[in-house]
Scaffold this active site. Structure first.
Site, PDB file in Angstrom:
ATOM      1  N   GLU A  57      -0.711  -8.414   5.025  1.00 14.16           N
ATOM      2  CA  GLU A  57      -0.545  -8.692   6.464  1.00 14.16           C
ATOM      3  C   GLU A  57      -1.894  -8.782   7.178  1.00 14.16           C
ATOM      4  O   GLU A  57      -1.959  -9.170   8.333  1.00 14.16           O
ATOM      5  CB  GLU A  57       0.361  -7.623   7.112  1.00 14.16           C
ATOM      6  CG  GLU A  57      -0.274  -6.274   7.403  1.00 14.16           C
ATOM      7  CD  GLU A  57      -0.449  -5.382   6.163  1.00 14.16           C
ATOM      8  OE1 GLU A  57      -0.294  -5.866   5.025  1.00 14.16           O
ATOM      9  OE2 GLU A  57      -0.778  -4.194   6.353  1.00 14.16           O
TER      10      GLU A  57
ATOM     11  N   CYS B 213       0.828  -1.208   0.000  1.00 16.40           N
ATOM     12  CA  CYS B 213       0.000   0.000   0.000  1.00 16.40           C
ATOM     13  C   CYS B 213       0.870   1.269   0.000  1.00 16.40           C
ATOM     14  O   CYS B 213       1.483   1.560  -1.018  1.00 16.40           O
ATOM     15  CB  CYS B 213      -0.999  -0.044   1.147  1.00 16.40           C
ATOM     16  SG  CYS B 213      -2.431   1.004   0.825  1.00 16.40           S
TER      17      CYS B 213
ATOM     18  N   HIS C  72      -3.245  -5.151   1.421  1.00 18.04           N
ATOM     19  CA  HIS C  72      -2.537  -5.418   2.687  1.00 18.04           C
ATOM     20  C   HIS C  72      -2.435  -6.916   2.961  1.00 18.04           C
ATOM     21  O   HIS C  72      -3.311  -7.473   3.628  1.00 18.04           O
ATOM     22  CB  HIS C  72      -3.292  -4.749   3.843  1.00 18.04           C
ATOM     23  CG  HIS C  72      -3.167  -3.269   3.850  1.00 18.04           C
ATOM     24  ND1 HIS C  72      -2.278  -2.590   4.662  1.00 18.04           N
ATOM     25  CD2 HIS C  72      -3.805  -2.330   3.127  1.00 18.04           C
ATOM     26  CE1 HIS C  72      -2.382  -1.301   4.442  1.00 18.04           C
ATOM     27  NE2 HIS C  72      -3.303  -1.109   3.516  1.00 18.04           N
TER      28      HIS C  72
HETATM   29  N1  GLN Z   1      -3.382   6.291   0.621  1.00 19.52           N
HETATM   30  C1  GLN Z   1      -2.180   6.041   1.355  1.00 19.52           C
HETATM   31  C2  GLN Z   1      -0.987   6.685   0.679  1.00 19.52           C
HETATM   32  O1  GLN Z   1      -1.003   6.951  -0.485  1.00 19.52           O
HETATM   33  C3  GLN Z   1      -1.946   4.571   1.502  1.00 19.52           C
HETATM   34  C4  GLN Z   1      -2.954   3.943   2.397  1.00 19.52           C
HETATM   35  C5  GLN Z   1      -2.487   2.692   3.067  1.00 19.52           C
HETATM   36  O2  GLN Z   1      -1.290   2.440   3.169  1.00 19.52           O
HETATM   37  N2  GLN Z   1      -3.406   1.948   3.585  1.00 19.52           N
HETATM   38  O3  GLN Z   1      -0.008   6.897   1.324  1.00 19.52           O
END
Ligand code: GLN
Length: 191
Positions: free
Chosen positions: A171, A82, A169
């Site tokens: 995890e 992410c 994610h």
């Molecule tokens: N939207 C976040 C970003 O761009 C990422 C969100 C997340 O890691 N769950 O940093």
């Protein structure tokens, strides 16, 4: 014995810790798992996980602590999830510090800000997988690497050289196959 580090500047660290532990057990591999707060912690690692969180915040903290250059210099496999995926990119639609380890263009919050989180089935490594997406980015253009998974026609997982990145994610699911893939990649690089 190898050492897997989890960058601990901001974001969800403990879930990755547990997922790595579980994946190591499944693979029957011994490894230290380190919380990486300093460049000195990083120097002990054979692989690094960059978790979700806020990529702008993590990027700024990386710059401040000299972590950014240290990660680039150390040249170890990195798994970004992410916000971690965003940080691995060479380009995003925001102005922010990036590691640029994967030649790709990323769209942050690519599935919308309002519908912040959702779970959806994807296919990765030949089997079905429940992806947990939280204000997830997607990859608009992957210039160097292989696509591992798509959702609604958008790239949400990829590998590039020894690095792997997911928009979701891993995890937060019980399936540890993505962490297992990364650990095997780290092993390959220390051999
Ligand atoms: N939207 C976040 C970003 O761009 C990422 C969100 C997340 O890691 N769950 O940093």
């Amino acid at each position: 014995m190898i050492s897997i580090g989890i960058l601990d500047l901001q974001g969800d660290i403990s879930e990755h810790f547990e997922a790595v532990k579980k994946a190591l057990k499944k693979l029957d591999i011994k490894s230290d798992i380190l919380r990486v707060k300093t460049v000195s912690d990083l120097s002990k690692c054979d692989g690094l996980i960059i978790s979700g969180g806020e990529s702008t915040v993590i990027g700024k903290l990386m710059d401040k602590t000299d972590m950014k250059l240290a990660i680039i210099d150390q040249n170890i496999p990195v798994m970004g999830t992410c916000a971690g995926l965003v940080l691995l990119a060479t380009e995003t639609d925001y102005k922010q510090p990036l590691l640029g380890l994967i030649d790709m263009k990323v769209k942050r919050n690519g599935f919308g800000r309002q519908k912040a989180s959702f779970e959806e089935e994807i296919e990765i490594f030949g089997s079905k997988y429940r992806g947990v997406f939280i204000r997830a980015p997607y990859v608009e253009e992957l210039k160097d690497g292989i696509v591992l998974a798509k959702l609604r026609d958008k790239i949400v997982a990829l590998a590039s050289g020894k690095h792997i990145a997911t928009a979701f994610h891993p995890e937060l699911t019980n399936d540890t196959k993505i962490h297992e893939y990364f650990i095997k990649e780290v092993l390959k690089c220390v051999e």
